[in-house]
Design an enzyme around this catalytic site. Sequence first.
Site, PDB file in Angstrom:
ATOM      1  N   ASP A  99      35.308  36.689  46.887  1.00 31.64           N
ATOM      2  CA  ASP A  99      34.909  35.288  46.954  1.00 31.64           C
ATOM      3  C   ASP A  99      34.029  35.083  48.182  1.00 31.64           C
ATOM      4  O   ASP A  99      33.911  35.962  49.029  1.00 31.64           O
ATOM      5  CB  ASP A  99      36.121  34.366  46.952  1.00 31.64           C
ATOM      6  CG  ASP A  99      37.007  34.538  48.176  1.00 31.64           C
ATOM      7  OD1 ASP A  99      36.633  35.296  49.082  1.00 31.64           O
ATOM      8  OD2 ASP A  99      38.078  33.911  48.224  1.00 31.64           O
ATOM      9  N   SER A 100      33.400  33.935  48.285  1.00 30.70           N
ATOM     10  CA  SER A 100      32.327  33.765  49.261  1.00 30.70           C
ATOM     11  C   SER A 100      32.792  33.298  50.628  1.00 30.70           C
ATOM     12  O   SER A 100      32.031  33.324  51.586  1.00 30.70           O
ATOM     13  CB  SER A 100      31.328  32.739  48.733  1.00 30.70           C
ATOM     14  OG  SER A 100      31.935  31.459  48.667  1.00 30.70           O
ATOM     15  N   GLY A 101      34.026  32.851  50.731  1.00 26.79           N
ATOM     16  CA  GLY A 101      34.464  32.151  51.928  1.00 26.79           C
ATOM     17  C   GLY A 101      34.359  30.651  51.759  1.00 26.79           C
ATOM     18  O   GLY A 101      34.859  29.883  52.575  1.00 26.79           O
ATOM     19  N   CYS A 115      59.022  43.299  27.344  1.00 26.26           N
ATOM     20  CA  CYS A 115      58.059  43.795  28.336  1.00 26.26           C
ATOM     21  C   CYS A 115      58.345  45.259  28.629  1.00 26.26           C
ATOM     22  O   CYS A 115      59.505  45.656  28.761  1.00 26.26           O
ATOM     23  CB  CYS A 115      58.163  42.965  29.618  1.00 26.26           C
ATOM     24  SG  CYS A 115      57.071  43.518  30.952  1.00 26.26           S
TER      25      CYS A 115
END
Length: 376
Positions: free
Chosen positions: A89-91, A309
Amino acid sequence: MFKVIKKENNARRGEFQTVHGTVQTPAFMNVATCGAIKGAVSAYDLKDIKCQVQLCNTYHLHVRPGDKLIRDLGGLHDFTGWHGPILTDSGGFQVFSLAGLRKIKEEGVYFASHVDGRRIFMGPEESMQIQSNLGSTIAMAFDECVENPATYEYSKKSCERTYRWLCRCKAEMDRLNSLPDTINKNQMLFGINQGCTFEDLRIEHMKKIAELDLDGYAIGGLAVGEPKEVMYSIISAVEPYMPADKIRYLMGVGTPGNILEAVSRGVDLFDCVMPSRNARHGHLFTWNGIININNAKYERDLSPIDENCDCPTCRNHSRAYIRHLFKSKEMLAMRLCVMHNLYFYNTLLEKIRAALDEGTFEEFKNRYVDLLDTRI
């Protein structure tokens, strides 16, 4: 790089080719904020729980240990041991989450580090440089995630600034990928659609960023407190203006029901800290609903978390044992439960893909959309 294999109404079954491997979509990205899944789950465990993409946090890795150090050590893939696709992510989300520690200006954002209080500046160019140092497969554009509720006027100005920042991100990414010593010269850039809960702002912003012909497009700024019906309405409003031949990512979402609803509206990619965070407190997803393993009724229960599961936890351990581990404050409790919840999410997306392949997605959605979000 992305192709739609099959559609059922707006839901899309696709393949996303990257320099680090091909992702079958729809897909869920497993969140390794600081280069590891919280709960003592390693990159090597991710292979056992069907993970396709690891997501790491630009801001946190910039603060500690430092993106330049990670670059010197070969980039995130060598550093973490995960050699499949990684999205950073970019920050920009920290612009939102660290509201008390930052100041937004046209050139970028001034932060006070949450670790030691030192001053940090991050703008579009700096975000791209940090992500280039990390060597991730996909870099996210630097944006502002506006708090909800927000005024229309502020949201409009923020959208305009986010667009200007995106243009700067694209130019800087092109420059960085052309340098001879860049770790990943094939690093992709995703743009982020913003506009708070105002449909006209969302649509106008999506139209503008679509013209930039980026590698993928994300819808940001949702799942931050608005009702889920509002989130679904925004996705439906924006989707017709998202390029049909590019991958679509809904950031920070969400519950199994949220994912099923978003897939039905044309979304391909998801991430959320919730399954791992909830697991660390004993809240576990099953195909019959959500259980709290701390409840007394599981004290003598020798069955697995979910009999349907086949994750490593369910194959080897009982509810009674896992409850005991929590009561004894053993770290193993968190590890086993995080692995179960992430396996559940990755399997859910696998089943969604299978249903799309078979043309039975609507039937699958209707069966599970409410059930999987229900607490038992």
